[in-house]
Scaffold this motif. Sequence first.
Motif, PDB file in Angstrom:
ATOM      1  N   THR A  83       0.849  -1.192   0.000  1.00 22.30           N
ATOM      2  CA  THR A  83       0.000   0.000   0.000  1.00 22.30           C
ATOM      3  C   THR A  83       0.883   1.239   0.000  1.00 22.30           C
ATOM      4  OG1 THR A  83      -0.112   0.193   2.422  1.00 22.30           O
ATOM      5  CG2 THR A  83      -1.761  -1.209   1.347  1.00 22.30           C
ATOM      6  N   CYS A  84       0.335   2.341  -0.497  1.00 23.27           N
ATOM      7  CA  CYS A  84       1.109   3.592  -0.537  1.00 23.27           C
ATOM      8  C   CYS A  84       1.385   4.112   0.868  1.00 23.27           C
ATOM      9  CB  CYS A  84       0.347   4.636  -1.348  1.00 23.27           C
ATOM     10  SG  CYS A  84       0.236   4.234  -3.116  1.00 23.27           S
ATOM     11  N   ASP A  85       0.473   3.890   1.782  1.00 23.38           N
ATOM     12  CA  ASP A  85       0.698   4.351   3.162  1.00 23.38           C
ATOM     13  C   ASP A  85       1.952   3.739   3.768  1.00 23.38           C
ATOM     14  OD1 ASP A  85      -1.593   5.821   2.973  1.00 23.38           O
ATOM     15  OD2 ASP A  85      -2.845   4.420   4.107  1.00 23.38           O
ATOM     16  N   ALA A  86       2.343   2.548   3.283  1.00 22.05           N
ATOM     17  CA  ALA A  86       3.469   1.822   3.871  1.00 22.05           C
ATOM     18  C   ALA A  86       4.827   2.309   3.375  1.00 22.05           C
ATOM     19  CB  ALA A  86       3.324   0.324   3.600  1.00 22.05           C
ATOM     20  N   ALA A 101      -4.147  14.993  -2.748  1.00 22.95           N
ATOM     21  CA  ALA A 101      -4.857  13.768  -2.353  1.00 22.95           C
ATOM     22  C   ALA A 101      -4.121  12.564  -2.951  1.00 22.95           C
ATOM     23  CB  ALA A 101      -6.297  13.812  -2.842  1.00 22.95           C
ATOM     24  N   LEU A 102      -4.180  11.444  -2.262  1.00 23.93           N
ATOM     25  CA  LEU A 102      -3.508  10.230  -2.732  1.00 23.93           C
ATOM     26  C   LEU A 102      -4.431   9.437  -3.660  1.00 23.93           C
ATOM     27  CD1 LEU A 102      -1.200   8.154  -2.640  1.00 23.93           C
ATOM     28  CD2 LEU A 102      -2.224   7.224  -0.537  1.00 23.93           C
ATOM     29  N   ASN A 103      -3.965   9.239  -4.879  1.00 19.94           N
ATOM     30  CA  ASN A 103      -4.677   8.455  -5.890  1.00 19.94           C
ATOM     31  C   ASN A 103      -6.141   8.873  -6.054  1.00 19.94           C
ATOM     32  OD1 ASN A 103      -2.371   6.892  -6.377  1.00 19.94           O
ATOM     33  ND2 ASN A 103      -2.958   5.292  -4.930  1.00 19.94           N
ATOM     34  N   PRO A 104      -6.402  10.153  -6.356  1.00 19.52           N
ATOM     35  CA  PRO A 104      -7.792  10.545  -6.640  1.00 19.52           C
ATOM     36  C   PRO A 104      -8.323   9.764  -7.843  1.00 19.52           C
ATOM     37  CG  PRO A 104      -6.256  12.289  -7.266  1.00 19.52           C
ATOM     38  CD  PRO A 104      -5.464  11.278  -6.506  1.00 19.52           C
ATOM     39  N   LEU A 133       3.488  -0.838  -7.637  1.00 19.74           N
ATOM     40  CA  LEU A 133       2.533  -0.069  -6.847  1.00 19.74           C
ATOM     41  C   LEU A 133       2.602   1.368  -7.342  1.00 19.74           C
ATOM     42  CD1 LEU A 133       0.690  -0.191  -4.236  1.00 19.74           C
ATOM     43  CD2 LEU A 133       2.739   0.454  -2.957  1.00 19.74           C
ATOM     44  N   THR A 134       1.438   2.009  -7.570  1.00 19.76           N
ATOM     45  CA  THR A 134       1.409   3.373  -8.072  1.00 19.76           C
ATOM     46  C   THR A 134       0.824   4.314  -7.022  1.00 19.76           C
ATOM     47  OG1 THR A 134       1.157   2.636 -10.361  1.00 19.76           O
ATOM     48  CG2 THR A 134       0.532   4.907  -9.877  1.00 19.76           C
ATOM     49  N   CYS A 135       1.572   5.361  -6.689  1.00 17.17           N
ATOM     50  CA  CYS A 135       1.143   6.343  -5.688  1.00 17.17           C
ATOM     51  C   CYS A 135       1.185   7.724  -6.320  1.00 17.17           C
ATOM     52  CB  CYS A 135       2.050   6.293  -4.465  1.00 17.17           C
ATOM     53  SG  CYS A 135       2.191   4.644  -3.716  1.00 17.17           S
ATOM     54  N   VAL A 136       0.000   8.291  -6.577  1.00 14.60           N
ATOM     55  CA  VAL A 136      -0.110   9.599  -7.221  1.00 14.60           C
ATOM     56  C   VAL A 136      -0.631  10.610  -6.197  1.00 14.60           C
ATOM     57  CG1 VAL A 136      -1.183  10.925  -9.074  1.00 14.60           C
ATOM     58  CG2 VAL A 136      -0.612   8.509  -9.438  1.00 14.60           C
ATOM     59  N   TRP A 137       0.070  11.737  -6.078  1.00 17.46           N
ATOM     60  CA  TRP A 137      -0.365  12.852  -5.237  1.00 17.46           C
ATOM     61  C   TRP A 137      -0.752  13.993  -6.167  1.00 17.46           C
ATOM     62  CZ3 TRP A 137      -1.173  12.257  -0.138  1.00 17.46           C
ATOM     63  CH2 TRP A 137      -0.553  11.168   0.495  1.00 17.46           C
ATOM     64  N   ALA A 138      -2.052  14.319  -6.152  1.00 20.38           N
ATOM     65  CA  ALA A 138      -2.540  15.316  -7.104  1.00 20.38           C
ATOM     66  C   ALA A 138      -3.770  16.033  -6.549  1.00 20.38           C
ATOM     67  CB  ALA A 138      -2.865  14.638  -8.436  1.00 20.38           C
ATOM     68  N   ASP A 139      -4.204  17.049  -7.296  1.00 14.68           N
ATOM     69  CA  ASP A 139      -5.422  17.783  -6.955  1.00 14.68           C
ATOM     70  C   ASP A 139      -6.606  16.824  -7.104  1.00 14.68           C
ATOM     71  OD1 ASP A 139      -7.724  19.406  -6.955  1.00 14.68           O
ATOM     72  OD2 ASP A 139      -6.609  21.089  -7.800  1.00 14.68           O
ATOM     73  N   PRO A 140      -7.432  16.665  -6.070  1.00 16.96           N
ATOM     74  CA  PRO A 140      -8.552  15.737  -6.172  1.00 16.96           C
ATOM     75  C   PRO A 140      -9.591  16.141  -7.205  1.00 16.96           C
ATOM     76  CG  PRO A 140      -8.727  17.069  -4.174  1.00 16.96           C
ATOM     77  CD  PRO A 140      -7.372  17.332  -4.754  1.00 16.96           C
ATOM     78  N   ASN A 141      -9.585  17.394  -7.637  1.00 17.63           N
ATOM     79  CA  ASN A 141     -10.593  17.885  -8.582  1.00 17.63           C
ATOM     80  C   ASN A 141     -10.196  17.708 -10.043  1.00 17.63           C
ATOM     81  OD1 ASN A 141     -12.286  18.866  -6.446  1.00 17.63           O
ATOM     82  ND2 ASN A 141     -10.869  20.604  -6.224  1.00 17.63           N
ATOM     83  N   SER A 144      -3.840  19.555 -12.770  1.00 18.61           N
ATOM     84  CA  SER A 144      -3.444  20.924 -12.447  1.00 18.61           C
ATOM     85  C   SER A 144      -1.968  21.104 -12.798  1.00 18.61           C
ATOM     86  CB  SER A 144      -3.676  21.213 -10.959  1.00 18.61           C
ATOM     87  OG  SER A 144      -2.825  20.418 -10.158  1.00 18.61           O
ATOM     88  N   GLY A 145      -1.418  22.192 -12.369  1.00 17.60           N
ATOM     89  CA  GLY A 145      -0.029  22.474 -12.694  1.00 17.60           C
ATOM     90  C   GLY A 145       0.963  21.888 -11.737  1.00 17.60           C
ATOM     91  N   SER A 146       0.520  21.010 -10.820  1.00 18.19           N
ATOM     92  CA  SER A 146       1.465  20.406  -9.883  1.00 18.19           C
ATOM     93  C   SER A 146       0.996  19.008  -9.483  1.00 18.19           C
ATOM     94  CB  SER A 146       1.609  21.272  -8.626  1.00 18.19           C
ATOM     95  OG  SER A 146       0.385  21.308  -7.900  1.00 18.19           O
ATOM     96  N   GLY A 147       1.946  18.191  -9.091  1.00 17.95           N
ATOM     97  CA  GLY A 147       1.651  16.829  -8.650  1.00 17.95           C
ATOM     98  C   GLY A 147       2.874  15.955  -8.812  1.00 17.95           C
ATOM     99  N   LEU A 148       2.763  14.753  -8.263  1.00 15.89           N
ATOM    100  CA  LEU A 148       3.884  13.814  -8.423  1.00 15.89           C
ATOM    101  C   LEU A 148       3.364  12.381  -8.418  1.00 15.89           C
ATOM    102  CD1 LEU A 148       4.794  12.221  -5.548  1.00 15.89           C
ATOM    103  CD2 LEU A 148       5.486  14.522  -4.940  1.00 15.89           C
ATOM    104  N   THR A 149       4.124  11.510  -9.068  1.00 17.42           N
ATOM    105  CA  THR A 149       3.805  10.080  -9.129  1.00 17.42           C
ATOM    106  C   THR A 149       5.031   9.278  -8.745  1.00 17.42           C
ATOM    107  OG1 THR A 149       2.199  10.365 -10.921  1.00 17.42           O
ATOM    108  CG2 THR A 149       3.091   8.154 -10.593  1.00 17.42           C
ATOM    109  N   SER A 150       4.824   8.309  -7.864  1.00 16.01           N
ATOM    110  CA  SER A 150       5.903   7.368  -7.520  1.00 16.01           C
ATOM    111  C   SER A 150       5.424   5.951  -7.800  1.00 16.01           C
ATOM    112  CB  SER A 150       6.286   7.480  -6.040  1.00 16.01           C
ATOM    113  OG  SER A 150       7.038   8.640  -5.798  1.00 16.01           O
ATOM    114  N   ASN A 151       6.270   5.194  -8.486  1.00 22.92           N
ATOM    115  CA  ASN A 151       6.027   3.757  -8.695  1.00 22.92           C
ATOM    116  C   ASN A 151       7.005   2.978  -7.841  1.00 22.92           C
ATOM    117  OD1 ASN A 151       5.685   4.690 -12.042  1.00 22.92           O
ATOM    118  ND2 ASN A 151       3.963   3.931 -10.861  1.00 22.92           N
ATOM    119  N   VAL A 152       6.488   2.033  -7.075  1.00 18.50           N
ATOM    120  CA  VAL A 152       7.339   1.066  -6.381  1.00 18.50           C
ATOM    121  C   VAL A 152       7.321  -0.180  -7.254  1.00 18.50           C
ATOM    122  CG1 VAL A 152       7.751  -0.214  -4.258  1.00 18.50           C
ATOM    123  CG2 VAL A 152       6.643   2.029  -4.151  1.00 18.50           C
ATOM    124  N   VAL A 153       8.412  -0.427  -7.963  1.00 17.67           N
ATOM    125  CA  VAL A 153       8.457  -1.485  -8.968  1.00 17.67           C
ATOM    126  C   VAL A 153       9.313  -2.634  -8.442  1.00 17.67           C
ATOM    127  CG1 VAL A 153       8.788  -1.970 -11.413  1.00 17.67           C
ATOM    128  CG2 VAL A 153       8.463   0.397 -10.652  1.00 17.67           C
TER     129      VAL A 153
END
Length: 231
Positions: A83-86, A101-104, A133-141, A144-153
């Motif tokens: 899980t992304c929380d881990a 928000a995490l994975n909107p 595992l895919t963890c995206v932090w982005a605007d829930p709506n 937008s012009g900002s955000g990040l994605t991390s893959n745990v491969v």
Amino acid sequence: MGAATLPTGSPSRRPLWFALGAVGVLLVVALIVVLVVWRGGAGTPGGSAAEETRPTPTTSAEPLAVASATPSPSTPAGPHPTTCDAIYSPTMLATLTQTGALNPDWTESDSSGVLFGTSDAELSSLIDGAEHLTCVWADPNGGSGSGLTSNVVFVTAEQSETAHQRLLALGENCYEELGGIRCVVETAQGEEGIAGESHFLRDGIWLATRYVNAGPDGYTLDMVGTIWAGA
């Protein structure tokens, strides 16, 4: 009167001759029986017991399975977060939730363009073909012009080296850090801000992160410290 003369063939010797004669007959009979048994298999249609128990080759025998001399590649044993929380410390998790928000829901679509922690098609294909595992932090709506994605491969040693060599070919700065290989690149986007990538390879795990105007300081190092806590 003169001394009596014993008749020829004294009766006292007759029992001995009869006994010897009987023994001779028995020996002959025994010899005949032995010959019959030896030549005829004691009268049994299958022959001797030795012949009945002797194994015979078959023409339909299956070959024995032989283990492959070359084992198939496998993911090295190590941490395996599900899980992304881990993958974040409580402090980093609290910081990230303040700005996104995490994975909107909107990020789960293939057309969102934010599913991979890299902008390189070859690296994205490698991530997509491996367990990850895919963890995206982005605007829930929405976008937008900002955000990040991390893959745990979760990768094999060969896949890890393939990713490393591709990162080098892309011109990313790679160096040893925290028991693994760290590769980073950052590009200016003028008035729109900055974008970049941060990668970390260690023990069968590849942390691939792509960010646009996002990402607190120490983001990748926090993931490393959390995933390999106590290592």
